[in-house]
Scaffold this active site. Structure first.
Site, PDB file in Angstrom:
ATOM      1  N   HIS A 267       0.933  -1.625   3.870  1.00 14.75           N
ATOM      2  CA  HIS A 267       1.246  -3.064   3.967  1.00 14.75           C
ATOM      3  C   HIS A 267      -0.048  -3.851   3.781  1.00 14.75           C
ATOM      4  CE1 HIS A 267       2.951  -6.836   5.300  1.00 14.75           C
ATOM      5  NE2 HIS A 267       4.141  -6.262   5.189  1.00 14.75           N
ATOM      6  N   ASP A 321      10.404  -1.055   5.670  1.00 18.54           N
ATOM      7  CA  ASP A 321      11.416  -0.400   4.827  1.00 18.54           C
ATOM      8  C   ASP A 321      11.611   1.075   5.130  1.00 18.54           C
ATOM      9  OD1 ASP A 321      10.250  -2.573   2.331  1.00 18.54           O
ATOM     10  OD2 ASP A 321      12.239  -2.598   3.226  1.00 18.54           O
TER      11      ASP A 321
HETATM   12  C1  SDX Z   1       7.694  -5.401   2.156  1.00 15.31           C
HETATM   13  O1  SDX Z   1       4.127  -8.812   2.336  1.00 15.31           O
HETATM   14  C2  SDX Z   1       5.114  -8.623   3.151  1.00 15.31           C
HETATM   15  O2  SDX Z   1       5.146  -9.126   4.269  1.00 15.31           O
HETATM   16  C3  SDX Z   1       6.253  -7.772   2.639  1.00 15.31           C
HETATM   17  C4  SDX Z   1       7.309  -7.367   3.651  1.00 15.31           C
HETATM   18  C5  SDX Z   1       8.128  -8.541   4.120  1.00 15.31           C
HETATM   19  O3  SDX Z   1       8.692  -8.486   5.238  1.00 15.31           O
HETATM   20  O4  SDX Z   1       8.291  -9.493   3.321  1.00 15.31           O
HETATM   21  O5  SDX Z   1       6.702  -6.736   4.770  1.00 15.31           O
HETATM   22  C6  SDX Z   1       8.320  -6.414   3.044  1.00 15.31           C
HETATM   23  O6  SDX Z   1       7.534  -5.662   0.988  1.00 15.31           O
HETATM   24  C7  SDX Z   1       7.178  -4.118   2.748  1.00 15.31           C
HETATM   25  C8  SDX Z   1       6.468  -3.229   1.691  1.00 15.31           C
HETATM   26  C9  SDX Z   1       7.513  -2.426   0.935  1.00 15.31           C
HETATM   27  N1  SDX Z   1       6.876  -1.731  -0.194  1.00 15.31           N
HETATM   28  C10 SDX Z   1       6.642  -0.390  -0.131  1.00 15.31           C
HETATM   29  O7  SDX Z   1       6.886   0.316   0.854  1.00 15.31           O
HETATM   30  C11 SDX Z   1       6.049   0.178  -1.418  1.00 15.31           C
HETATM   31  C12 SDX Z   1       4.887   1.117  -1.082  1.00 15.31           C
HETATM   32  N2  SDX Z   1       3.797   0.284  -0.537  1.00 15.31           N
HETATM   33  C13 SDX Z   1       2.700  -0.014  -1.426  1.00 15.31           C
HETATM   34  O8  SDX Z   1       3.082  -0.290  -2.755  1.00 15.31           O
HETATM   35  C14 SDX Z   1       1.720  -1.015  -0.810  1.00 15.31           C
HETATM   36  O9  SDX Z   1       1.381  -0.542   0.432  1.00 15.31           O
HETATM   37  C15 SDX Z   1       2.099  -2.469  -0.689  1.00 15.31           C
HETATM   38  C16 SDX Z   1       2.627  -3.054  -1.960  1.00 15.31           C
HETATM   39  C17 SDX Z   1       3.106  -2.671   0.387  1.00 15.31           C
HETATM   40  C18 SDX Z   1       0.830  -3.235  -0.282  1.00 15.31           C
HETATM   41  O10 SDX Z   1      -0.016  -3.141  -1.363  1.00 15.31           O
HETATM   42  P1  SDX Z   1      -1.550  -3.660  -1.333  1.00 15.31           P
HETATM   43  O11 SDX Z   1      -1.859  -4.347  -0.066  1.00 15.31           O
HETATM   44  O12 SDX Z   1      -1.770  -4.384  -2.608  1.00 15.31           O
HETATM   45  O13 SDX Z   1      -2.374  -2.323  -1.313  1.00 15.31           O
HETATM   46  P2  SDX Z   1      -2.892  -1.563  -2.607  1.00 15.31           P
HETATM   47  O14 SDX Z   1      -1.734  -1.207  -3.493  1.00 15.31           O
HETATM   48  O15 SDX Z   1      -4.033  -2.349  -3.181  1.00 15.31           O
HETATM   49  O16 SDX Z   1      -3.461  -0.213  -1.981  1.00 15.31           O
HETATM   50  C19 SDX Z   1      -4.703  -0.182  -1.294  1.00 15.31           C
HETATM   51  C20 SDX Z   1      -5.040   1.293  -1.158  1.00 15.31           C
HETATM   52  C21 SDX Z   1      -4.950   2.029  -2.495  1.00 15.31           C
HETATM   53  O17 SDX Z   1      -5.806   3.136  -2.399  1.00 15.31           O
HETATM   54  P3  SDX Z   1      -7.286   3.105  -3.169  1.00 15.31           P
HETATM   55  O18 SDX Z   1      -6.948   2.920  -4.633  1.00 15.31           O
HETATM   56  O19 SDX Z   1      -7.977   1.949  -2.553  1.00 15.31           O
HETATM   57  O20 SDX Z   1      -7.843   4.460  -2.840  1.00 15.31           O
HETATM   58  O21 SDX Z   1      -4.078   1.935  -0.298  1.00 15.31           O
HETATM   59  C22 SDX Z   1      -3.319   2.870  -1.069  1.00 15.31           C
HETATM   60  C23 SDX Z   1      -3.533   2.519  -2.544  1.00 15.31           C
HETATM   61  O22 SDX Z   1      -3.376   3.671  -3.325  1.00 15.31           O
HETATM   62  N3  SDX Z   1      -1.909   2.667  -0.713  1.00 15.31           N
HETATM   63  C24 SDX Z   1      -1.002   3.640  -0.721  1.00 15.31           C
HETATM   64  C25 SDX Z   1       0.196   3.045  -0.322  1.00 15.31           C
HETATM   65  N4  SDX Z   1      -0.007   1.734  -0.097  1.00 15.31           N
HETATM   66  C26 SDX Z   1      -1.314   1.508  -0.339  1.00 15.31           C
HETATM   67  N5  SDX Z   1      -1.105   4.946  -1.035  1.00 15.31           N
HETATM   68  C27 SDX Z   1       0.028   5.683  -0.955  1.00 15.31           C
HETATM   69  N6  SDX Z   1       1.240   5.151  -0.577  1.00 15.31           N
HETATM   70  C28 SDX Z   1       1.351   3.860  -0.259  1.00 15.31           C
HETATM   71  N7  SDX Z   1       2.527   3.360   0.122  1.00 15.31           N
END
Ligand code: SDX
Length: 384
Positions: A267, A321
């Protein structure tokens, strides 16, 4: 300031991470401690003590309603649940294989055809738009579910409360009181979450002074994405693909090695387990105690435990989720309706932000850092 006196551009932050794009008094998130509050009230207290409509009232008007205010709001919503036959007939032309989020975005936008546009300076128009959207979104979600099965949608029942009526319109059966209560708590947990992507869409759309139906349609389209509201549907598919608890570790190690995102984890704001995931997990356990266990829950808990070792040090934990789909599955809700249900709840938050944006509006128009070419001369096609 630059030499010309223009505002010096702020540094570019991908995804606007950490960049305040508004000032708001609706919702606060403490991502380090895992605390979520709506208008100062903790979400765990609201989920335990309140109802979705009472919480929607709090979000939109800023205060918990009195008994009379709540009764009047409930009655207004109940009176506006029905949807024009024209919209129902439009839905019957949608392909039955279409995604319910696309059906919802189309039908939400079509509401704007029925109500006068841009009476935004009229408080009564604001109230009627809030009531109509809160009341009609669930009816449209349930209607498409029956229509895509080749059936006529069933009319709302005025004797049923908000959550019970939705489950009735969806399943054609009056729900068990415990199931309805747990579903209502899920709506509270999904109602609002500060400036997430779909709420940001809502505020940007609202800032152009278009109608509230276009605002909600814009937000529905944004919520549909798998990185946002669409993740809840993908979590179950992910758990089904892992298959069994002994496959969790190899599956997760492969996913991390391939830099795949684990659905339901991570998140932008939370660096601990999402407080909503904590509550949804307890609601799932209540359902399993009452209506029978779901072995996929054991798999989910194993994945959470292994991921805590592998991804916890990076602040990646379950988000809202991760467990919501297991709750909805136990309630007999089809997987591709999980995100439309998220939209039903989040309509309250989107409307709260729409109203707040109108209260201190300036159209969103951020700047950019241009990285393209400059000073190029036209080349006739024969010379390219
Ligand atoms: C919702 O914003 C909100 O409030 C949303 C929400 C709401 O109530 O409205 O809470 C609802 O959207 C919840 C999120 C649902 N989405 C998912 O579960 C999809 C999986 N999650 C990721 O795609 C991610 O965590 C996000 C999109 C939720 C957040 O993305 P960010 O903050 O842009 O983080 P990022 O993609 O830049 O990742 C930062 C690092 C990366 O690693 P490095 O490249 O720095 O080594 O963290 C890693 C990412 O690879 N990472 C993950 C991960 N989430 C972040 N690695 C593996 N699995 C994951 N889920």
């Amino acid at each position: 300031m630059t030499a010309s006196g223009a505002q010096a551009p702020s540094p570019f932050r991908p995804g606007l991470e950490g960049v305040p794009a508004t000032q708001s008094s609706i919702c606060d998130i403490d991502g380090q401690r895992g605390v979520l509050t709506y208008r100062g009230f903790r979400v765990d207290e609201l989920a335990a003590q309140s109802t979705f409509l009472e919480t929607a009232y709090l979000l939109i008007w800023g205060e918990l309603p009195t008994a009379e205010e709540l009764r009047e709001f409930e009655q207004e919503v109940q009176m506006h649940r029905r949807v024009s036959f024209r919209i129902r007939d439009m839905m019957k032309c949608f392909p039955s294989g279409g995604h319910p989020m696309d059906a919802l975005q189309s039908s939400a936008a079509s509401l704007g055809l029925f109500y006068s546009r841009r009476a935004l300076d009229n408080p009564e128009y604001i109230v009627s738009a809030v009531v109509r959207l809160i009341a009609k979104i669930p009816t449209m979600v349930a209607a498409f579910q029956l229509i895509r099965k080749g059936q006529d949608p069933i009319q709302p029942r005025d004797d049923l409360a908000y959550a019970s009526n939705f489950l009735y319109m969806l399943t054609e059966r009056e729900p068990d009181p415990l199931a309805a209560r747990i579903f209502d708590a899920c709506l509270i947990l999904h109602a609002e979450h500060s400036l997430n992507a779909s709420t940001f869409s809502a505020r940007v759309t609202a800032s152009t002074l278009t109608d509230p139906y276009a605002v909600v349609a814009s937000a529905v389209g944004t919520l549909a994405g798998p990185l946002h509201g669409g993740a809840n549907e993908d979590v179950l598919e992910m758990l089904e693909s892992i298959g069994s608890e002994d496959q969790v570790e190899p599956w997760l190690d492969r996913a991390i090695a391939e830099k795949r995102k684990i659905m339901g984890f991570g998140h932008r704001e939370y660096k601990v387990k999402d407080p909503r995931a904590v509550i949804l997990q307890k609601l799932a356990e209540q359902l399993f105690d009452a209506f029978g266990h779901d072995p996929m829950y054991d798999l989910a808990r194993k994945l959470e435990a292994v991921a805590a070792e592998r991804l916890g040090p990076k602040g990646i934990y379950p988000n809202v989720d991760f467990y919501s789909g297991l709750v909805y599955r136990k309630l007999g809700i089809p997987e591709d309706l999980f995100t439309p249900i998220f939209a039903i709840a989040r309509t309250a938050g989107w409307l709260a932000h729409w109203k707040e944006q109108l209260g201190a509006n300036r159209i969103y128009r951020p700047s950019q850092i241009y990285t393209g070419p400059a000073g190029r001369d036209w080349q006739p096609i024969g010379a390219r």
